[in-house]
Design an enzyme around this catalytic site. Sequence first.
Site, mmCIF file in Angstrom:
data_model
loop_
_atom_site.group_PDB
_atom_site.id
_atom_site.type_symbol
_atom_site.label_atom_id
_atom_site.label_comp_id
_atom_site.label_asym_id
_atom_site.label_seq_id
_atom_site.Cartn_x
_atom_site.Cartn_y
_atom_site.Cartn_z
ATOM 1 N N GLU A 121 -1.620 10.377 -5.542
ATOM 2 C CA GLU A 121 -2.475 10.278 -6.714
ATOM 3 C C GLU A 121 -2.697 11.671 -7.310
ATOM 4 O O GLU A 121 -3.019 12.611 -6.577
ATOM 5 C CB GLU A 121 -3.833 9.671 -6.355
ATOM 6 C CG GLU A 121 -3.733 8.231 -5.851
ATOM 7 C CD GLU A 121 -5.067 7.705 -5.368
ATOM 8 O OE1 GLU A 121 -5.473 6.632 -5.836
ATOM 9 O OE2 GLU A 121 -5.705 8.372 -4.521
ATOM 10 N N GLU B 170 -2.230 0.593 2.267
ATOM 11 C CA GLU B 170 -1.845 1.364 1.088
ATOM 12 C C GLU B 170 -1.484 2.788 1.482
ATOM 13 O O GLU B 170 -2.108 3.369 2.375
ATOM 14 C CB GLU B 170 -3.003 1.372 0.080
ATOM 15 C CG GLU B 170 -2.639 1.940 -1.288
ATOM 16 C CD GLU B 170 -3.721 1.636 -2.324
ATOM 17 O OE1 GLU B 170 -4.119 0.451 -2.412
ATOM 18 O OE2 GLU B 170 -4.170 2.565 -3.005
ATOM 19 N N ASP C 102 -0.775 6.356 -0.674
ATOM 20 C CA ASP C 102 -0.954 6.848 -2.038
ATOM 21 C C ASP C 102 -0.451 8.260 -2.270
ATOM 22 O O ASP C 102 -0.654 9.147 -1.429
ATOM 23 C CB ASP C 102 -2.447 6.889 -2.399
ATOM 24 C CG ASP C 102 -3.102 5.528 -2.417
ATOM 25 O OD1 ASP C 102 -2.420 4.552 -2.743
ATOM 26 O OD2 ASP C 102 -4.311 5.457 -2.122
#
Length: 297
Positions: A120, A116, A118
């Site tokens: 955010e 993953e 990210d």
Amino acid sequence: MGFIIFFSLVFILIGPSLTNAGSWPPSPGFYPSSKFRSMSFNQGFRNLWGPSHQTVNRDALAIWLDRTSGSGFKSVKPFRSGYFGASIKLQPGYTAGVITAFYLSNNEAHPGFHDEVDIEFLGTTFGKPYTLQTNVYIRGSGDGKIIGREMKFHLWFDPTKNFHHYAIMWSPQEIIFLVDDVPIRRYPRKSDATFPLRPMWLYGSIWDASSWATDNGRYKADYRYQPFVGRFTNFKATGCSAYSSPRCHAVTASPGRSGGLSRRQRMAMKWVHSHYMVYNYCRDNKRDHSLTPECWK
């Protein structure tokens, strides 16, 4: 007395510019978002969950969180490299505990063993800035055995006032995170063990992460302020899909084809680090850095 008057005049003339110095990053000199065509939401994405908490108006998407649900979306195809961006506008006011996310992942293809990358936005309380968290998980390091590679930033603008462009450039050599074309982080491939190499899909979501998102969970989502809305437009997802020919060339975020960053891009990133970076996992003495060898190799 004349000496004092002279320096008082100098301060009046140049003081404001010195006071405001460092308020905006230097130009990176190259603008990768301009090199890739935008697409509408329906061209490249589908709702993943919370369909009643998602609307599309022309090319703009709104997703929201309330007491009943959040919402998420997913690209229609996986990629093995590319440039992935969107212009995003965040909710103002009290948003503690709420995460608005834009990220790459293969968690559905590799549950319990996924990769993953990210971007955010960690919600906040009244009068406090949002925190933009970048993170990289490798082969399940986020699946119950958290080995995050977080770098966190405040922003040099208010992300609730206007749309700003946030992007991930992922190639076989590096991952570069960009805000309005300014590189804020470069994560190079130092070994196969610390770099995501399997195809990933592009996702976006808004959800309740009260247990950790704001001040390590001190402040929770308060649904008196619902709905919490994230707005997305100007989607870009260009690169080598999982179905592309092996001869497909990875895109770059710099003027040169070899990747990396130009001198001006490195200067802009250094400026961001010195003015707006608030956390770097490699500098956290509480972390076990035998689990993050890229910090010292």
